[in-house]
Design an enzyme around this catalytic site. Structure first.
Site, PDB file in Angstrom:
ATOM      1  N   VAL A 119       7.172 -38.710 -44.152  1.00 46.92           N
ATOM      2  CA  VAL A 119       7.050 -37.418 -43.481  1.00 46.92           C
ATOM      3  C   VAL A 119       5.628 -36.894 -43.650  1.00 46.92           C
ATOM      4  CG1 VAL A 119       7.836 -35.028 -43.400  1.00 46.92           C
ATOM      5  CG2 VAL A 119       9.470 -36.853 -43.912  1.00 46.92           C
TER       6      VAL A 119
ATOM      7  N   LYS B 265      11.429 -36.995 -38.742  1.00 49.27           N
ATOM      8  CA  LYS B 265      10.809 -36.351 -39.907  1.00 49.27           C
ATOM      9  C   LYS B 265      11.542 -35.077 -40.289  1.00 49.27           C
ATOM     10  CE  LYS B 265       6.392 -38.434 -38.711  1.00 49.27           C
ATOM     11  NZ  LYS B 265       5.226 -38.254 -37.814  1.00 49.27           N
TER      12      LYS B 265
ATOM     13  N   GLY C 200      -6.904 -43.214 -28.582  1.00 50.20           N
ATOM     14  CA  GLY C 200      -6.085 -43.915 -29.565  1.00 50.20           C
ATOM     15  C   GLY C 200      -5.128 -43.009 -30.338  1.00 50.20           C
TER      16      GLY C 200
ATOM     17  N   SER D  75      -3.008 -52.451 -44.830  1.00 50.78           N
ATOM     18  CA  SER D  75      -4.393 -52.702 -45.218  1.00 50.78           C
ATOM     19  C   SER D  75      -4.961 -51.505 -45.985  1.00 50.78           C
ATOM     20  CB  SER D  75      -5.252 -53.042 -43.996  1.00 50.78           C
ATOM     21  OG  SER D  75      -5.394 -51.901 -43.179  1.00 50.78           O
TER      22      SER D  75
ATOM     23  N   VAL E 279      -1.262 -49.523 -42.146  1.00 55.95           N
ATOM     24  CA  VAL E 279      -0.972 -48.886 -43.435  1.00 55.95           C
ATOM     25  C   VAL E 279      -1.069 -49.894 -44.575  1.00 55.95           C
ATOM     26  CG1 VAL E 279       0.721 -47.569 -44.762  1.00 55.95           C
ATOM     27  CG2 VAL E 279       0.467 -47.136 -42.313  1.00 55.95           C
TER      28      VAL E 279
ATOM     29  N   LEU F 137       5.160 -55.476 -48.002  1.00 61.58           N
ATOM     30  CA  LEU F 137       5.797 -55.999 -46.786  1.00 61.58           C
ATOM     31  C   LEU F 137       5.089 -55.387 -45.590  1.00 61.58           C
ATOM     32  CD1 LEU F 137       9.617 -55.642 -47.677  1.00 61.58           C
ATOM     33  CD2 LEU F 137       7.894 -57.184 -48.651  1.00 61.58           C
TER      34      LEU F 137
ATOM     35  N   GLY G 171      -0.266 -54.520 -41.673  1.00 67.34           N
ATOM     36  CA  GLY G 171      -0.853 -53.828 -40.527  1.00 67.34           C
ATOM     37  C   GLY G 171      -1.780 -52.724 -41.006  1.00 67.34           C
TER      38      GLY G 171
END
EC number: 1.1.1.3
Lengths: 432, 432
Positions: A134, A207, A189, A19, A17, A12, A15
């Site tokens: 985390v 976290k 970035g 990919s 992660v 699901l 994006g």
């Protein structure tokens, strides 16, 4: 040779992660049969726009219809890397109810609705794993739940936000001010267009809530975490910290004390010798203390496509092993206690206070007596003349109860000799 | 409320680690039912002398007869903390053949006969766990086998011997010579009466063999590890390292290269910025690099009663969970490859050479030309006049093939201008 079993999974989110997950599945194609006795294969990828080309991904797997995944009995594992509370919460809950196992990297969801989804997993005998939620690629959930399971853990402290650690590292190494370091982080970035969740400590708070829940076997949610960000830290504070042999880090701190759990996120002065002090740039680290293991620390990449996907795929492989061994649901929610959460005013810390005061005799005595009247004892004082009859005073306190300390600050703020209370920061105290 | 199941275990050995295991079982009594859905209880403790009182231990559990444990069908878990190859090897093998699950802290056994005991475990569907065998309390085996399972790991480097790390830390911080630091370590109980296994690197070699086997999915044994100790390191070497921005650490290094596995234990110069450089005193740490996770490091207590027992008991709890889930033998030996092991002469490293040479023009040129003739290129040179016409020369090479480097050294050792080759050490090279 017998056929290698194929375990079908759905992803699901496609994006960053997602990919990464896709890529690791490719890289591990040859290894999986030998490592797991099975091959994990993606059958569907849920995306918003099925027409959009995504480099390297097989577009025939794309669907924008969750039901196609939910109602496919062949799909045994759902890998959620969309982030955000909804629709992830609904999808995960429905997947578990349908007997599918879930891997998620979703800290927002777990820090707010962890109990709900873990209960759903337990009820349906499913695995729900979230190592990536985390500290990205750093193994921390499994070490806490399994390797260190024979400890009473009393402290979990982490640098769990790479953006703020990068900013503080730049402020320390290159003497930048906050705004300048943030601008650089944005340019490179490391910081998002809206950096609020990072710089105000909300991301770290999620976290630390998850880690504290696991370490202390008692549920802590995002709302329980007292959170302060780094926006008010100045290059001056960092210079004083250096003078005191310390560095400033944004820490998620959770302590299991006899009178309850203390949990917060704040910038903190820590001694240069502490293992966390050397964790720089965008690296993350988690430090734990237990009655048996003593001190241990885990460090590495807390974010990024492949490190996060490494943790996600480690969980996917675990589920594959559970499916092979018939042991799904082997380890469920470990929050079997209901420990008290200490309100902020009861917490105990050492403090660093930087203030501008009148540069005249007797000022220090007046300030010391206000502290004294509020059970705040002073460990160290640095006084420097600035100019125009103003002196900068830095006070480090011993360990004090926050309520007393706040009361003293309130009074000091109204004293005519005190021109400004410039900074109030916590100082790390070893509690064991 | 239904009865809590009791899982019976036997402890082999009641020494330091054994008493730690006993203590943690006491500490975790109340937690176990909630954590594991079961209670682990010791039924027998194998000791040499059943008459000897051991503080805090129930002497009615003592036996000096292994058969009493082996033939007791109630005992499901055998916890081996005796150390040494025999009789541990026989006991563990017999226990597995009898269908008992085994936890061991025995690095000697695993580094030499790991395949044999892991095969016995697989054959009988048993768990064989050994988190404590490497780096004491630090979770490393489970992170490598599970959390990082989706990586191709290319490098595992560890400070895995606390004694030598303590000695090198003292030599660095307090400018002691080796013999002085060793004497202090012995006095403080960090070094054993016979420190050979520590200072010659054998202990570290066993641990790096185990770690490399797991990280690269290919068996590496103690005999495969090229091992050098720290006995020849001088305060002078450490001072030069500092001048070069580096520190000297005894590292177990394993690399998975395209031409085979390189594995060795040697003192190495590493840059002060490397995470391992800050791991001091008797602390241990393991640094790994993988294609997905990038860099990660795990640090903590590598030895000691409770930290080691923490790892042992983490494994015992895992077996209890496997017994509850019916999934014993869930993860077996992960060495499914047979990678080539590079002979020492093929390995590639950078080198630090300290030598005494005649203090006259042309000497450096002669030495440089010997290196050049052997494909050894020089990265850095420090030359200092000593006295009596002798200069001390320190050369740092680029990455070279060990065979070429050794050939060059051989020739240099016979040159009249070279009075002495005082030190030859490796220098860390980032390979990724």
């Amino acid at each position: 040779m017998s056929e290698i079993p194929v375990i079908k999974a759905a992803l699901l989110g496609a994006g960053t992660v997602g990919s990464g997950v896709y890529q690791i599945l490719e890289w591990q194609k040859e290894e999986m049969p030998k490592k797991l006795g099975a091959v994990v294969r993606l059958k569907k990828i849920l995306v918003r726009d099925t027409k959009k080309q995504r480099e390297g991904m097989d577009s025939s797997l794309f669907t924008d219809n969750w039901k196609e995944i939910l109602e496919d009995p062949e799909i045994q594992i759902v890998i959620e890397v969309m982030g955000g509370i909804e629709p992830a919460r609904t999808y995960i809950t429905e997947a578990l109810q349908a007997g599918k196992h879930v891997v998620t990297a979703n800290k927002d969801l777990l820090a707010e609705h962890g109990k709900e989804v873990l209960d759903a997993a337990a009820e349906h005998g499913c695995d729900l794993m979230f190592e990536a939620a985390v500290a990205g690629g750093i193994p921390i959930i499994r070490p806490l739940k399994q390797c260190l399971a024979a400890n009473h853990l009393t402290e979990v402290m982490g640098i769990v936000n790479g953006t703020t650690n990068y900013i503080l590292t730049k402020m320390t190494a290159d003497h930048m001010e906050f705004s300048e370091a943030l601008a650089l982080a944005t340019e490179l970035g490391y910081a998002e267009a809206d950096p609020t969740a990072d710089i105000e400590g909300y991301d770290a708070a999620r976290k630390v809530a998850i880690m504290a829940s696991i370490a202390f076997n008692s549920r802590v949610t995002f709302q329980d975490v007292h959170t302060e960000g780094i926006t008010k830290i100045t290059a001056g504070d960092i210079a004083y910290a250096a003078e005191l042999g310390m560095v400033i880090k944004l820490l998620g701190v959770a302590r299991n004390t006899e009178t309850g759990i203390e949990v917060g996120v704040y910038p903190m002065l820590i001694p240069r010798e502490h293992p966390l002090a050397g964790v720089n740039d965008s690296f993350n680290a988690v430090f734990v203390h237990g009655d048996a293991v003593d001190d241990a620390m885990f460090q590495g990449r807390g974010a990024g496509k492949l490190p996060t996907a490494s943790a996600v795929m480690g969980d996917v492989f675990e589920i594959a092993r559970d499916l092979r061994a018939g042991s799904t649901g082997r380890i469920n929610c470990t929050c079997y206690k209901e420990l008290r959460l200490k309100p902020a005013e009861e917490m105990e810390n050492r403090y660093f206070i930087r203030m501008q005061v009148e540069d005249q005799p007797g000022v220090l005595a007046s300030i010391a007596s206000v502290f004294g009247n509020h059970h705040v004892s002073i460990a160290q004082v640095i006084q420097k003349s600035v100019s125009g009859g103003v002196a900068e005073l830095v006070v480090i306190t011993d360990k004090v109860v926050e309520r007393h300390f706040r009361d003293a600050l309130l009074i000091m703020g109204e004293m005519s000799i005190v021109k400004e209370i410039s900074s109030v920061l916590r100082v790390y105290t070893q509690n064991h």
